[in-house]
Design a protein around this motif. Structure first.
Motif, PDB file in Angstrom:
ATOM      1  N   ALA A  65      54.643  -9.791 -10.032  1.00 52.32           N
ATOM      2  CA  ALA A  65      54.331  -9.542  -8.625  1.00 52.32           C
ATOM      3  C   ALA A  65      54.534  -8.068  -8.289  1.00 52.32           C
ATOM      4  O   ALA A  65      53.724  -7.473  -7.567  1.00 52.32           O
ATOM      5  N   ARG A  66      55.602  -7.478  -8.827  1.00 53.43           N
ATOM      6  CA  ARG A  66      55.849  -6.051  -8.584  1.00 53.43           C
ATOM      7  C   ARG A  66      54.730  -5.205  -9.200  1.00 53.43           C
ATOM      8  O   ARG A  66      54.215  -4.278  -8.565  1.00 53.43           O
ATOM      9  N   ASP A  67      54.331  -5.539 -10.444  1.00 48.47           N
ATOM     10  CA  ASP A  67      53.245  -4.804 -11.096  1.00 48.47           C
ATOM     11  C   ASP A  67      51.924  -4.977 -10.346  1.00 48.47           C
ATOM     12  O   ASP A  67      51.165  -4.024 -10.178  1.00 48.47           O
ATOM     13  N   TYR A  68      51.655  -6.190  -9.886  1.00 55.24           N
ATOM     14  CA  TYR A  68      50.419  -6.457  -9.155  1.00 55.24           C
ATOM     15  C   TYR A  68      50.390  -5.664  -7.846  1.00 55.24           C
ATOM     16  O   TYR A  68      49.372  -5.081  -7.486  1.00 55.24           O
ATOM     17  N   ALA A  69      51.528  -5.641  -7.152  1.00 58.79           N
ATOM     18  CA  ALA A  69      51.608  -4.868  -5.908  1.00 58.79           C
ATOM     19  C   ALA A  69      51.411  -3.384  -6.180  1.00 58.79           C
ATOM     20  O   ALA A  69      50.732  -2.681  -5.421  1.00 58.79           O
ATOM     21  N   SER A  70      51.982  -2.893  -7.263  1.00 62.32           N
ATOM     22  CA  SER A  70      51.819  -1.489  -7.635  1.00 62.32           C
ATOM     23  C   SER A  70      50.358  -1.171  -7.932  1.00 62.32           C
ATOM     24  O   SER A  70      49.837  -0.126  -7.519  1.00 62.32           O
ATOM     25  N   LEU A  71      49.697  -2.055  -8.642  1.00 62.15           N
ATOM     26  CA  LEU A  71      48.271  -1.855  -8.926  1.00 62.15           C
ATOM     27  C   LEU A  71      47.449  -1.874  -7.639  1.00 62.15           C
ATOM     28  O   LEU A  71      46.497  -1.103  -7.492  1.00 62.15           O
ATOM     29  N   GLY A  72      47.819  -2.745  -6.712  1.00 62.59           N
ATOM     30  CA  GLY A  72      47.117  -2.791  -5.427  1.00 62.59           C
ATOM     31  C   GLY A  72      47.294  -1.509  -4.642  1.00 62.59           C
ATOM     32  O   GLY A  72      46.338  -0.973  -4.076  1.00 62.59           O
ATOM     33  N   ARG A  73      48.528  -0.988  -4.614  1.00 65.84           N
ATOM     34  CA  ARG A  73      48.781   0.266  -3.884  1.00 65.84           C
ATOM     35  C   ARG A  73      48.067   1.449  -4.532  1.00 65.84           C
ATOM     36  O   ARG A  73      47.699   2.398  -3.860  1.00 65.84           O
ATOM     37  N   SER A  74      47.878   1.387  -5.854  1.00 63.99           N
ATOM     38  CA  SER A  74      47.249   2.511  -6.552  1.00 63.99           C
ATOM     39  C   SER A  74      45.736   2.539  -6.382  1.00 63.99           C
ATOM     40  O   SER A  74      45.091   3.517  -6.755  1.00 63.99           O
ATOM     41  N   GLY A  75      45.153   1.474  -5.829  1.00 66.83           N
ATOM     42  CA  GLY A  75      43.723   1.456  -5.617  1.00 66.83           C
ATOM     43  C   GLY A  75      42.940   0.817  -6.749  1.00 66.83           C
ATOM     44  O   GLY A  75      41.710   0.870  -6.765  1.00 66.83           O
ATOM     45  N   PHE A  76      43.623   0.182  -7.691  1.00 65.76           N
ATOM     46  CA  PHE A  76      42.927  -0.433  -8.821  1.00 65.76           C
ATOM     47  C   PHE A  76      42.370  -1.807  -8.466  1.00 65.76           C
ATOM     48  O   PHE A  76      41.333  -2.208  -8.980  1.00 65.76           O
ATOM     49  N   LEU A  77      43.019  -2.535  -7.578  1.00 60.66           N
ATOM     50  CA  LEU A  77      42.601  -3.888  -7.231  1.00 60.66           C
ATOM     51  C   LEU A  77      41.691  -3.878  -6.019  1.00 60.66           C
ATOM     52  O   LEU A  77      41.894  -3.125  -5.073  1.00 60.66           O
ATOM     53  N   GLY A  78      40.687  -4.723  -6.042  1.00 61.54           N
ATOM     54  CA  GLY A  78      39.809  -4.877  -4.887  1.00 61.54           C
ATOM     55  C   GLY A  78      38.607  -3.946  -4.932  1.00 61.54           C
ATOM     56  O   GLY A  78      38.148  -3.539  -5.993  1.00 61.54           O
ATOM     57  N   GLU A  79      38.134  -3.630  -3.755  1.00 63.92           N
ATOM     58  CA  GLU A  79      36.939  -2.792  -3.633  1.00 63.92           C
ATOM     59  C   GLU A  79      37.265  -1.317  -3.876  1.00 63.92           C
ATOM     60  O   GLU A  79      38.399  -0.882  -3.727  1.00 63.92           O
ATOM     61  N   GLU A  80      36.241  -0.568  -4.227  1.00 65.30           N
ATOM     62  CA  GLU A  80      36.414   0.877  -4.453  1.00 65.30           C
ATOM     63  C   GLU A  80      36.714   1.587  -3.136  1.00 65.30           C
ATOM     64  O   GLU A  80      36.257   1.165  -2.084  1.00 65.30           O
ATOM     65  N   ASP A  81      37.443   2.671  -3.244  1.00 62.60           N
ATOM     66  CA  ASP A  81      37.739   3.509  -2.079  1.00 62.60           C
ATOM     67  C   ASP A  81      37.049   4.857  -2.283  1.00 62.60           C
ATOM     68  O   ASP A  81      37.691   5.901  -2.418  1.00 62.60           O
ATOM     69  N   ARG A  82      35.725   4.839  -2.316  1.00 65.52           N
ATOM     70  CA  ARG A  82      34.921   6.029  -2.623  1.00 65.52           C
ATOM     71  C   ARG A  82      35.174   7.170  -1.641  1.00 65.52           C
ATOM     72  O   ARG A  82      35.206   8.331  -2.050  1.00 65.52           O
ATOM     73  N   LEU A  83      35.340   6.857  -0.377  1.00 63.20           N
ATOM     74  CA  LEU A  83      35.589   7.923   0.602  1.00 63.20           C
ATOM     75  C   LEU A  83      36.894   8.643   0.295  1.00 63.20           C
ATOM     76  O   LEU A  83      36.976   9.868   0.408  1.00 63.20           O
ATOM     77  N   ASP A  84      37.910   7.902  -0.115  1.00 66.80           N
ATOM     78  CA  ASP A  84      39.168   8.525  -0.485  1.00 66.80           C
ATOM     79  C   ASP A  84      38.989   9.390  -1.735  1.00 66.80           C
ATOM     80  O   ASP A  84      39.569  10.474  -1.814  1.00 66.80           O
ATOM     81  N   TRP A  85      38.210   8.925  -2.698  1.00 61.98           N
ATOM     82  CA  TRP A  85      37.981   9.719  -3.906  1.00 61.98           C
ATOM     83  C   TRP A  85      37.371  11.069  -3.536  1.00 61.98           C
ATOM     84  O   TRP A  85      37.807  12.108  -4.020  1.00 61.98           O
ATOM     85  N   LEU A  86      36.360  11.021  -2.671  1.00 65.33           N
ATOM     86  CA  LEU A  86      35.685  12.272  -2.279  1.00 65.33           C
ATOM     87  C   LEU A  86      36.602  13.150  -1.431  1.00 65.33           C
ATOM     88  O   LEU A  86      36.611  14.379  -1.584  1.00 65.33           O
ATOM     89  N   GLY A  87      37.383  12.525  -0.547  1.00 62.81           N
ATOM     90  CA  GLY A  87      38.351  13.295   0.233  1.00 62.81           C
ATOM     91  C   GLY A  87      39.397  13.944  -0.667  1.00 62.81           C
ATOM     92  O   GLY A  87      39.808  15.092  -0.435  1.00 62.81           O
ATOM     93  N   SER A  88      39.810  13.237  -1.709  1.00 61.61           N
ATOM     94  CA  SER A  88      40.780  13.798  -2.657  1.00 61.61           C
ATOM     95  C   SER A  88      40.175  14.955  -3.428  1.00 61.61           C
ATOM     96  O   SER A  88      40.857  15.956  -3.702  1.00 61.61           O
ATOM     97  N   LEU A  89      38.902  14.849  -3.774  1.00 61.54           N
ATOM     98  CA  LEU A  89      38.226  15.971  -4.446  1.00 61.54           C
ATOM     99  C   LEU A  89      38.247  17.215  -3.562  1.00 61.54           C
ATOM    100  O   LEU A  89      38.549  18.322  -4.031  1.00 61.54           O
TER     101      LEU A  89
END
Length: 177
Positions: A65-89
């Motif tokens: 559960a801790r690993d799954y939550a960590s993966l969720g917070r990192s942006g690996f789980l679910g839909e892509e966060d393309r706007l964040d990727w471009l903002g980070s660039l």
């Protein structure tokens, strides 16, 4: 004419038949009870075994559960966060004072590595580019972007003003739906 022994013989025969039936019913009930007792004992042994494994299973579930939550917070789980990727660039470009940062992002495609795993390829052009700038760029992008990526390859190119770097990143997401 009836024989004086006929009635007692008939009573004996009926007693034997009735006794046989009662013996069969009692034996059948005994066998059914033994089978139920054996099944109950096997279930009790299995329950005791599972009870002994409960602390390890709980610890494993908490870790997962801790690993799954960590993966969720990192942006690996679910839909892509393309706007964040471009903002980070854009943020990394400003932080590193890059003259040019061009990008091209492909559509998301299912990966053949695992069901539910998806990737989106991003082509980057970075100027100025050298090994030091590239390492800083990738480290800052990993630290700021809400997502997980791997570097497919990078090429150092001569440029009019020095060098530029051409890189290909694969952004990964996993969606179990």
């Amino acid at each position: 004419m009836t024989s004086p022994l006929r009635l007692p013989a008939l009573g004996l025969a009926l007693s034997l038949i009735l006794g046989g039936i009662l013996f069969f019913l009692a034996y059948h009930a005994y066998e059914a009870g033994s089978a139920r007792q054996n099944a109950t004992q096997a279930a009790a042994v299995q329950a005791a075994r599972e009870l002994q494994q409960t602390p390890q299973r709980l610890a494993q579930d908490r870790l997962q559960a801790r690993d799954y939550a960590s993966l969720g917070r990192s942006g690996f789980l679910g839909e892509e966060d393309r706007l964040d990727w471009l903002g980070s660039l854009a943020q990394v470009r400003a932080t590193l004072d890059l003259r040019r940062l061009g990008w091209r992002l492909s559509r998301r495609v299912p990966s053949s590595l695992s069901p539910g795993l998806y990737s989106s390829t991003m082509a980057l052009e970075i100027t100025p580019g050298d090994a030091r700038h590239l390492a800083q760029f990738l480290a800052r992008l990993r630290a700021t972007a809400h997502g997980r990526f791997t570097v497919s390859g990078c090429t150092l190119l001569p440029d009019v003003d020095g060098h530029s770097v051409s890189c290909t990143l694969d952004w990964w997401t996993w969606n179990a739906r």
